[in-house]
Design a protein around this motif. Structure first.
Motif, short mmCIF file in Angstrom:
data_model
loop_
_atom_site.label_atom_id
_atom_site.label_comp_id
_atom_site.label_asym_id
_atom_site.label_seq_id
_atom_site.Cartn_x
_atom_site.Cartn_y
_atom_site.Cartn_z
N TRP B 167 0.82 -1.27 0.01
CA TRP B 167 0.01 -0.04 -0.10
C TRP B 167 0.73 1.27 -0.09
CZ3 TRP B 167 -4.90 -0.19 -1.29
CH2 TRP B 167 -5.73 0.89 -0.88
N GLY B 168 0.77 2.22 -0.66
CA GLY B 168 1.45 3.34 -0.84
C GLY B 168 0.80 4.65 -0.39
N HIS B 169 1.36 5.96 -0.89
CA HIS B 169 0.85 6.84 -0.34
C HIS B 169 0.04 7.50 -1.41
CE1 HIS B 169 2.82 7.14 3.39
NE2 HIS B 169 3.97 6.75 2.85
N GLY B 170 -1.24 8.28 -1.23
CA GLY B 170 -1.92 8.77 -2.50
C GLY B 170 -3.16 7.94 -2.64
N PHE B 171 -4.43 8.41 -3.02
CA PHE B 171 -5.31 7.68 -3.50
C PHE B 171 -5.10 7.10 -4.78
CE2 PHE B 171 -9.19 7.68 -5.91
CZ PHE B 171 -9.92 6.83 -5.26
N TRP B 172 -4.63 7.91 -5.74
CA TRP B 172 -4.35 7.44 -7.27
C TRP B 172 -3.42 6.59 -7.12
CZ3 TRP B 172 -8.25 8.00 -10.16
CH2 TRP B 172 -9.10 8.98 -9.98
N THR B 173 -2.23 6.52 -6.65
CA THR B 173 -1.13 5.22 -6.64
C THR B 173 -1.82 4.04 -6.09
OG1 THR B 173 0.25 7.29 -5.71
CG2 THR B 173 1.14 4.94 -5.53
N ASN B 174 -2.60 4.36 -5.01
CA ASN B 174 -3.12 2.93 -4.57
C ASN B 174 -4.14 2.44 -5.41
OD1 ASN B 174 -1.78 2.69 -2.02
ND2 ASN B 174 -2.88 4.53 -1.25
N LEU B 175 -4.97 3.49 -5.93
CA LEU B 175 -6.09 2.56 -6.68
C LEU B 175 -5.52 2.17 -8.04
CD1 LEU B 175 -9.17 2.94 -7.15
CD2 LEU B 175 -9.14 4.82 -8.54
N LEU B 176 -4.44 2.67 -8.76
CA LEU B 176 -3.99 2.40 -9.83
C LEU B 176 -2.86 1.13 -9.66
CD1 LEU B 176 -3.74 5.77 -11.75
CD2 LEU B 176 -5.60 4.09 -11.86
N ILE B 177 -2.28 1.32 -8.81
CA ILE B 177 -1.15 0.27 -8.60
C ILE B 177 -1.45 -0.90 -7.79
CG2 ILE B 177 1.34 0.06 -7.93
CD1 ILE B 177 1.74 2.70 -9.09
N TYR B 178 -2.07 -0.66 -6.45
CA TYR B 178 -2.31 -1.68 -5.53
C TYR B 178 -3.67 -2.24 -5.42
CZ TYR B 178 2.41 -0.16 -3.85
OH TYR B 178 3.66 0.12 -3.82
N VAL B 179 -4.81 -1.45 -5.93
CA VAL B 179 -5.85 -2.07 -5.82
C VAL B 179 -6.33 -3.04 -6.84
CG1 VAL B 179 -8.23 -1.37 -6.18
CG2 VAL B 179 -6.88 -0.27 -4.57
N PRO B 180 -5.95 -2.96 -8.13
CA PRO B 180 -6.29 -3.80 -9.41
C PRO B 180 -6.11 -5.32 -8.96
CG PRO B 180 -4.91 -1.86 -10.07
CD PRO B 180 -4.93 -1.93 -8.66
N LEU B 181 -5.06 -5.85 -8.45
CA LEU B 181 -5.21 -7.10 -8.01
C LEU B 181 -5.93 -7.77 -7.21
CD1 LEU B 181 -3.76 -9.89 -9.01
CD2 LEU B 181 -1.87 -9.62 -7.24
N PRO B 182 -5.95 -7.13 -5.87
CA PRO B 182 -7.01 -7.78 -5.00
C PRO B 182 -8.35 -7.33 -5.40
CG PRO B 182 -5.73 -5.72 -4.15
CD PRO B 182 -4.93 -6.07 -5.25
N MET B 183 -8.49 -6.37 -6.30
CA MET B 183 -10.00 -6.09 -6.84
C MET B 183 -10.46 -7.17 -7.77
SD MET B 183 -11.37 -2.76 -8.63
CE MET B 183 -10.62 -3.29 -10.43
N LEU B 184 -9.39 -7.49 -8.63
CA LEU B 184 -9.67 -8.56 -9.59
C LEU B 184 -9.98 -9.82 -8.71
CD1 LEU B 184 -9.43 -9.26 -12.68
CD2 LEU B 184 -7.06 -9.82 -12.26
N MET B 185 -9.16 -10.05 -7.81
CA MET B 185 -9.39 -11.44 -7.09
C MET B 185 -10.80 -11.28 -6.47
SD MET B 185 -7.05 -13.16 -7.55
CE MET B 185 -6.67 -12.39 -9.11
N GLY B 186 -11.20 -9.89 -5.78
CA GLY B 186 -12.57 -9.84 -5.10
C GLY B 186 -13.69 -10.13 -6.51
N LEU B 187 -13.33 -9.76 -7.57
CA LEU B 187 -14.27 -9.71 -8.75
C LEU B 187 -14.77 -11.32 -8.81
CD1 LEU B 187 -13.48 -6.96 -11.01
CD2 LEU B 187 -15.62 -7.21 -9.91
N MET B 188 -13.70 -12.01 -8.93
CA MET B 188 -13.61 -13.43 -9.27
C MET B 188 -14.68 -14.00 -8.27
SD MET B 188 -11.87 -14.05 -11.81
CE MET B 188 -12.05 -15.64 -11.98
N VAL B 189 -14.71 -13.69 -7.09
CA VAL B 189 -15.73 -14.12 -6.10
C VAL B 189 -16.91 -13.69 -6.12
CG1 VAL B 189 -15.89 -14.44 -3.63
CG2 VAL B 189 -13.65 -14.49 -4.51
N SER B 190 -16.96 -12.21 -6.42
CA SER B 190 -18.44 -11.67 -6.30
C SER B 190 -19.10 -11.56 -7.59
CB SER B 190 -18.36 -10.34 -5.79
OG SER B 190 -17.62 -9.56 -6.78
N LEU B 191 -18.60 -11.72 -8.76
CA LEU B 191 -19.25 -11.53 -10.12
C LEU B 191 -20.35 -12.64 -10.30
CD1 LEU B 191 -17.01 -10.25 -13.03
CD2 LEU B 191 -19.04 -9.34 -11.99
#
Lengths: 597, 312
Positions: B167-191
């Motif tokens: 996790w980094g500093h700044g909303f956009w850094t986190n949204l664009l760098i650190y969020v995509p993979l966990p989000m993808l994993m979350g989507l696999m479960v929720s979709l």
């Protein structure tokens, strides 16, 4: 600070400043922890992770030589080891001049020098009931006048009178600290090397009274920049830290120490400008981040990963190496036995298992002899441990490597022993007490998966002996409660050294510690007498003899079933230099360097 | 409508009281004694008594409950027993990362699940419907842990498409760098479950008489679906989404733990492991409050979208 440097440069010349340059802020060490820390007020924490960070921020009066094995005490912020009075009751410490706390707004821009009053305050704080320090045992009952201060605070609504001068902990002058003990305190010098006892600036503690764990201000090489509890901690170099040069002198036959000396000697202490510590509660992401070079150092290789990462000789667990695939890419391993013991404790007050009667001793001994500890160690610990054979573990002052505390694993003999002492097999196929009553052994176990793994090995032992057992799986706090209140039959226990002296382990079986550290609830007049004699002695052959006799008593009484001492395996990337597992320090960050090609 | 809102707000008081009583009983009566851990390994009866006094555990249960009630009404839950930080500060620092991950996950999930659900509902019974249904069932059958472990290993470690965690500093850094993979994993479960769930809304709407009437009037399929079916099917979708919003506060427990995201989920796991009752109590009460508020909002929005709905 910059003005101070400029003035110094003018006086000493640029070369002196160059030689004493601050660490490169771009040298960032990314380290891992396997569990969350709890805070950075040394008086309030007791977990190894918090102290691991704290030992880079705070400086106790004494410390350990980084490369000496076994661990050796050396002066830290004092000029020498203490002067001790002839009767052994008074210790005088002379603080080094020119040691400064890290900058903090509380100091209003003034460089704050460490004084004897800070050292006295740090120690007295442990006794303050309002602090509720888990380390209060280090001072209470030991120093003249301190218990009275604590008692008075308890009676007057919690106000501890730090200004009242007591002989036990007294700042004689700005740089001289006097400690006076009521009775001999063999571990005293060791406790003065623990982060808990570090000097504290009173104005800092009072200024941040509502939240001291988040505002650690010490004289150590680093200071806290950012802390997200349980997730991340960032330390940066303390610009007020004195400039020293590494000059390690390891033993000639200590290959790892020699490597450290070669990598670090001549460099300024410390070298790393910034340390980022991430807490991992899951093993896979930690390992993948390390393999993908997003981490420079692993605090410890988690137990489930050991087989995949290390090759350990099953016949000699001290011989281990990194698997070839990882060695090829330059990953490094530093390994040492933790100064700890794990053991299975029989409750000395249990109506079936407790007591010093021969039938009870026979029952305990038979159970201990039936437990296939080697298989459990191989399968559960992945051979990453050695069997405990002495109350005081290896690497701790007073350990005897030749002593064998436990009777050998021998199930037929164990069965014969029970037969001999009248534990007959009843109609239901289970043994009865010598007076013919059925009984069930109460085995208290942790509710986690590892606890259940151990239970399987124990179940096998009880099945062989035809003893009925009932496993109780409880949460950790309930486990502690049962151990402290002596309300269990058998349970697993562990103890890690607070300081590397045998007294810190031998006290585990002292009857006066029942309800506290003596979770075995073991009460033996023979042991007590020997222990109390040992308390009058400092480490040495005379005390070692007493320790042998105490171990013999515990062995004869079969108060424990065998456990292990585990290895700590730290892994580093090829560019991390000077890193070595120290038996007492939790971290080595301040002694390391990074040199990327 | 105002009287309805007032009535619902008043109803929240006994509900909240019930939640408080339940939480208090769970943690303070049946939850074991955390002071045993906090007192340290050298704990003596005196130390333990002192720690219990510091935590207020030496007080009678009624007094402890009254303190808890006061904490709920002042929204000041004191200090964490684990990190010894003010609970308010801890939670405030954790909401951002949780909302960044869970919010992104919710938005992307909706953007994918609703059109896909409409599509398969439109082709219900056909090959598309069957393939999507089978894929959804398969996706639902696999544990979230499998996705996370495999995703971290393959996508992050082996192929280097994402960082393994952090996790980094700044909303956009986190949204664009650190969020995509966990989000993808979350989507696999929720979709999977979401598509099937929303599909049922669309199918139900498509079977109504007004759709048949619209078609009989000669409206194009596009108009029927977008103007009539989608609008009405979105009513239960909106309600479902509104009901799920409070849970964004808790964060994604497993995702945050595996990806070292300093969010609420990570904090919940840490608090549970350390018997950090002030944190657990605070989160439980906040989520209960948010659930009640969003329930009310969902009802009001329902009324706005569908004027036929009577608020009683």
């Amino acid at each position: 600070m910059n003005m101070y440097k400029a003035a110094l440069a003018a006086l000493l010349g640029v070369s002196a400043l160059t030689a004493h340059a601050d660490p490169d802020p771009d040298k960032v060490l990314r380290a891992s922890f396997n569990a969350p820390e709890t805070g950075y007020d040394p008086a309030k924490v007791s977990d190894v992770y918090s102290h691991g960070v704290g030992e880079n921020i705070f400086e106790p009066l004494l410390t350990y030589d980084y490369v000496a094995r076994p661990a050796k005490l050396i002066p830290n912020v004092v000029t020498a080891l203490p002067e001790v009075s002839a009767d052994g009751s008074t210790y005088i410490f002379h603080l080094r001049h020119g040691i400064y706390f890290s900058p903090d707004p509380i100091f209003k821009g003034v460089k704050r020098e460490l004084t004897a009053a800070d050292a006295a305050y740090g120690l007295k704080r442990l006794a303050d009931p309002a602090v509720a320090s888990p380390s209060n045992y280090l001072v209470l009952g030991h120093f003249v006048g301190v218990d009275e201060l604590a008692d008075a605070a308890g009676k007057t609504g919690g106000k501890f009178d730090y200004d009242k001068v007591v002989e036990g902990i007294k700042a004689v002058d700005r740089y001289t600290l006097q400690l006076k003990v009521k009775t001999p305190y063999p571990g005293l010098q060791y406790i003065l090397a623990m982060p808990h006892t570090s000097p504290q600036a009173r104005e800092v503690i009072e200024g941040y009274a509502s939240n001291t764990p988040a505002h650690p201000v010490g004289t150590g090489p680093y200071m806290l920049q950012d802390w997200k509890p349980g997730v991340k901690t960032v330390l940066i170099y303390n610009p007020n830290f004195r400039h020293e040069v590494f000059n390690f002198q390891p033993a000639a036959d200590d290959a790892e120490g020699q490597r450290v000396a070669k990598e670090m000697n001549g460099k300024t202490y410390p070298q790393i400008g910034r340390i980022e510590v991430t807490v991992f509660t899951e093993e896979q992401p930690m390992w993948l981040q390390f393999k993908s070079q997003q981490l420079d150092e692993l605090y410890g290789v988690p137990q489930p990963l050991i087989r995949g990462v290390l090759t350990i000789d099953p016949n000699n667990p001290r011989r281990a190496k990194i698997k070839d695939e990882y060695a090829k890419i330059g990953l490094k391993l530093s390994r040492a036995l933790d100064p700890e013991i794990t053991y299975f404790s029989f409750n000395g007050k249990d109506p079936i298992l407790g007591g010093l009667g021969k039938p009870q001793i026979a029952l305990r001994r038979a159970i201990a002899m039936s437990f296939d500890e080697q298989s459990a160690m191989r399968d559960i610990r992945r051979n990453n441990a050695v069997r405990v054979e002495y109350i005081t573990p290896p690497g701790v002052q007073g350990h005897n490597p030749h002593f064998r505390m436990f009777f050998p694993y021998n199930r037929p003999q164990a069965q014969a022993l029970l037969d001999q002492f009248g534990y007959k097999i009843g109609a239901d196929g289970y043994r009865t007490t010598p007076d013919g009553k059925p009984f069930t052994i109460d085995f208290l176990s942790n509710e986690g998966a590892i606890g259940r793994q151990w239970d399987e090995y124990w179940q096998e032992a009880f099945d062989v002996l035809k003893l009925r057992v009932s496993f109780r799986h409880v949460a950790f706090n309930d486990l502690l409660k049962a151990m402290r209140s002596c309300t269990y039959g058998i349970t697993g226990a562990a103890w890690i050294a607070d300081y590397p002296d045998g007294d810190n382990f031998q006290m585990l079986m002292w009857s006066k510690n029942i309800g506290a550290e003596n979770v075995s609830c073991y009460s033996s007049p023979r042991y007590d007498k020997l222990y109390e004699q040992s308390q009058q002695l400092h480490a040495g052959p005379e005390r070692d003899k007493l320790y042998d006799a105490m171990n013999k008593v515990v062995s004869e009484d079969s108060a424990w079933a065998p456990g292990e001492t585990r290895f700590r395996n730290r892994m580093m990337q090829p560019w991390v230099l000077g890193d070595e597992v120290h038996p007492i320090f939790q971290t080595s960050w301040r002694f390391t360097d990074i040199q990327k090609k | 409508m105002l009287s309805y809102i007032i009535r619902r707000v008043l109803q929240m008081i006994p509900t909240l009281f019930g939640v408080m009583l339940l939480v208090f009983c769970l943690f303070s009566v049946f939850g074991g004694d955390p002071s045993l851990v906090l007192a340290g390994k050298h704990m003596t009866p005196a130390t333990l008594a002192n720690v219990r006094a510091q935590l207020g555990l030496d007080q009678p249960l009624t007094t402890q409950f009254m303190i808890f009630v006061k904490q709920v009404f002042t929204l000041d839950f004191g200090t964490s027993w684990g990190s010894q930080q003010p609970v308010r500060d801890v939670l405030a620092s954790r909401v951002g990362p949780s909302l960044t991950l869970s919010g992104a996950l919710l938005v992307v999930d909706l953007l994918l699940a609703v059109p896909l659900a409409a599509l398969v509902a439109y082709f219900r019974g056909g090959l598309t419907d069957r393939i999507v249904t089978i894929c959804c069932t398969l996706a639902m059958s696999i544990s979230a842990l499998v996705y996370i472990v495999a995703g971290q290993y393959l996508l992050a470690y082996k192929w280097g498409l994402f960082p393994v965690g952090g996790w980094g500093h700044g909303f956009w850094t986190n949204l664009l760098i650190y969020v995509p993979l966990p989000m993808l994993m979350g989507l696999m479960v929720s979709l999977g479950p979401d598509i099937r769930f929303y599909r049922s809304f669309f199918v139900e709407e498509m079977n109504h008489d007004y759709v048949r009437t619209a078609r009989a009037k000669g409206l194009s399929e596009q108009k029927v679906m977008l103007k009539h079916v989608l609008r009405n099917a979105l009513i239960p979708v909106v309600t479902t989404v509104m009901m799920s919003l409070p849970y964004l506060l808790i964060g994604a427990l497993v995702l945050e733990s595996f990806f070292q995201i300093p969010g609420m989920g990570n904090e919940v796991v840490r608090a549970m492991n350390n018997s950090d009752f002030p944190i657990i109590k605070a989160i439980t009460v906040y989520v209960a409050l948010a659930t009640m508020v969003f329930n009310l909002l969902a009802d009001l929005i329902y009324k706005l979208i569908d004027p036929r709905v009577q608020l009683k």
